[in-house]
Design a protein around this motif. Structure first.
Motif, PDB file in Angstrom:
ATOM      1  N   THR A  15       0.819  -1.210   0.000  1.00  0.00           N
ATOM      2  CA  THR A  15       0.000   0.000   0.000  1.00  0.00           C
ATOM      3  C   THR A  15       0.857   1.265   0.000  1.00  0.00           C
ATOM      4  O   THR A  15       0.489   2.252  -0.632  1.00  0.00           O
ATOM      5  CB  THR A  15      -0.964   0.022   1.197  1.00  0.00           C
ATOM      6  OG1 THR A  15      -0.220  -0.121   2.401  1.00  0.00           O
ATOM      7  CG2 THR A  15      -2.006  -1.061   1.078  1.00  0.00           C
ATOM      8  N   SER A  19       0.709   3.961  -2.962  1.00  0.00           N
ATOM      9  CA  SER A  19       0.433   5.342  -2.594  1.00  0.00           C
ATOM     10  C   SER A  19       1.434   6.300  -3.244  1.00  0.00           C
ATOM     11  O   SER A  19       1.056   7.350  -3.770  1.00  0.00           O
ATOM     12  CB  SER A  19       0.471   5.497  -1.078  1.00  0.00           C
ATOM     13  OG  SER A  19       0.314   6.837  -0.704  1.00  0.00           O
ATOM     14  N   PHE A  37      -7.242   9.021  -3.192  1.00  0.00           N
ATOM     15  CA  PHE A  37      -7.021   7.586  -3.118  1.00  0.00           C
ATOM     16  C   PHE A  37      -5.620   7.284  -2.586  1.00  0.00           C
ATOM     17  O   PHE A  37      -5.420   6.353  -1.814  1.00  0.00           O
ATOM     18  CB  PHE A  37      -7.232   6.942  -4.487  1.00  0.00           C
ATOM     19  CG  PHE A  37      -7.304   5.453  -4.453  1.00  0.00           C
ATOM     20  CD1 PHE A  37      -8.306   4.800  -3.761  1.00  0.00           C
ATOM     21  CD2 PHE A  37      -6.344   4.696  -5.089  1.00  0.00           C
ATOM     22  CE1 PHE A  37      -8.369   3.428  -3.713  1.00  0.00           C
ATOM     23  CE2 PHE A  37      -6.393   3.319  -5.054  1.00  0.00           C
ATOM     24  CZ  PHE A  37      -7.408   2.675  -4.363  1.00  0.00           C
ATOM     25  N   TYR A  40      -5.750   7.658   1.114  1.00  0.00           N
ATOM     26  CA  TYR A  40      -6.366   6.480   1.728  1.00  0.00           C
ATOM     27  C   TYR A  40      -5.377   5.324   1.803  1.00  0.00           C
ATOM     28  O   TYR A  40      -5.301   4.622   2.812  1.00  0.00           O
ATOM     29  CB  TYR A  40      -7.616   6.048   0.960  1.00  0.00           C
ATOM     30  CG  TYR A  40      -8.855   6.829   1.326  1.00  0.00           C
ATOM     31  CD1 TYR A  40      -9.284   6.925   2.634  1.00  0.00           C
ATOM     32  CD2 TYR A  40      -9.603   7.467   0.348  1.00  0.00           C
ATOM     33  CE1 TYR A  40     -10.422   7.641   2.974  1.00  0.00           C
ATOM     34  CE2 TYR A  40     -10.741   8.178   0.675  1.00  0.00           C
ATOM     35  CZ  TYR A  40     -11.145   8.262   1.982  1.00  0.00           C
ATOM     36  OH  TYR A  40     -12.268   8.960   2.318  1.00  0.00           O
ATOM     37  N   GLY A  43      -2.974   5.969   4.576  1.00  0.00           N
ATOM     38  CA  GLY A  43      -3.596   5.686   5.863  1.00  0.00           C
ATOM     39  C   GLY A  43      -3.652   4.191   6.155  1.00  0.00           C
ATOM     40  O   GLY A  43      -3.380   3.757   7.279  1.00  0.00           O
ATOM     41  N   ILE A  44      -3.973   3.399   5.138  1.00  0.00           N
ATOM     42  CA  ILE A  44      -4.000   1.941   5.318  1.00  0.00           C
ATOM     43  C   ILE A  44      -2.604   1.422   5.632  1.00  0.00           C
ATOM     44  O   ILE A  44      -2.432   0.539   6.468  1.00  0.00           O
ATOM     45  CB  ILE A  44      -4.590   1.267   4.067  1.00  0.00           C
ATOM     46  CG1 ILE A  44      -6.070   1.599   3.948  1.00  0.00           C
ATOM     47  CG2 ILE A  44      -4.394  -0.241   4.113  1.00  0.00           C
ATOM     48  CD1 ILE A  44      -6.689   1.194   2.630  1.00  0.00           C
ATOM     49  N   LEU A  74      -6.828   9.676   7.319  1.00  0.00           N
ATOM     50  CA  LEU A  74      -8.089   9.202   6.756  1.00  0.00           C
ATOM     51  C   LEU A  74      -9.203  10.237   6.919  1.00  0.00           C
ATOM     52  O   LEU A  74     -10.027  10.425   6.018  1.00  0.00           O
ATOM     53  CB  LEU A  74      -8.487   7.875   7.382  1.00  0.00           C
ATOM     54  CG  LEU A  74      -7.613   6.681   7.014  1.00  0.00           C
ATOM     55  CD1 LEU A  74      -8.041   5.449   7.798  1.00  0.00           C
ATOM     56  CD2 LEU A  74      -7.646   6.410   5.536  1.00  0.00           C
ATOM     57  N   ALA A  77      -8.500  13.024   4.358  1.00  0.00           N
ATOM     58  CA  ALA A  77      -8.809  12.559   3.002  1.00  0.00           C
ATOM     59  C   ALA A  77     -10.322  12.502   2.793  1.00  0.00           C
ATOM     60  O   ALA A  77     -10.809  12.857   1.717  1.00  0.00           O
ATOM     61  CB  ALA A  77      -8.181  11.184   2.755  1.00  0.00           C
ATOM     62  N   SER A  78     -11.043  12.082   3.818  1.00  0.00           N
ATOM     63  CA  SER A  78     -12.505  12.050   3.706  1.00  0.00           C
ATOM     64  C   SER A  78     -13.065  13.465   3.592  1.00  0.00           C
ATOM     65  O   SER A  78     -14.016  13.696   2.843  1.00  0.00           O
ATOM     66  CB  SER A  78     -13.112  11.355   4.920  1.00  0.00           C
ATOM     67  OG  SER A  78     -12.696  10.017   4.955  1.00  0.00           O
TER      68      SER A  78
END
Length: 83
Positions: A15, A19, A37, A40, A43-44, A74, A77-78
Motif C-alpha cells: 500500500t 500510494s 485515493f 487512503y 492511511g492503510i 483518513l 482525506a474524507s
C-alpha cells in the motif's frame, strides 16, 4: 505458513508503494481523485504499521502513535473527498 505480522508488513509495503506511485501520477495528471485515493492508501499503510508494532512489546507506544496518524490522514482525506 507465514506469520501474521509478515503478511501485515507485506500489505504495508504494497500500500505504501501504491500510494507513492499514485501520488506521482496524480501530480502529473492533476487528478484530485488519485490524490485522495493515495491518501487512503497511505492511511492503510500506517494502520498496517501500527498493527505490526503490536507484535513487538517495545514498540507498542509507537504503534499507537501510528494509529492516530492514520486516523488523522483518513479523516482529512474524507474531508477532501466531501468538499
Amino acid at each position: 505458513m507465514k506469520q501474521t505480522y509478515e503478511k501485515v508488513i507485506q500489505l504495508e509495503l504494497l500500500t505504501l508503494g501504491l500510494s507513492v506511485v499514485l501520488g506521482f501520477i496524480a501530480l502529473f495528471q492533476s487528478s484530485i481523485f488519485l490524490v485522495i485515493f493515495s491518501f487512503y492508501l497511505l492511511g492503510i499503510s500506517l494502520i498496517c504499521d501500527a498493527y505490526s508494532h503490536q507484535y513487538t512489546s517495545s514498540r507498542m507506544l509507537q504503534g499507537k502513535k501510528q494509529l492516530i496518524r492514520a486516523a488523522v490522514i483518513l479523516l482529512l482525506a474524507s474531508a477532501l473527498f466531501l468538499l
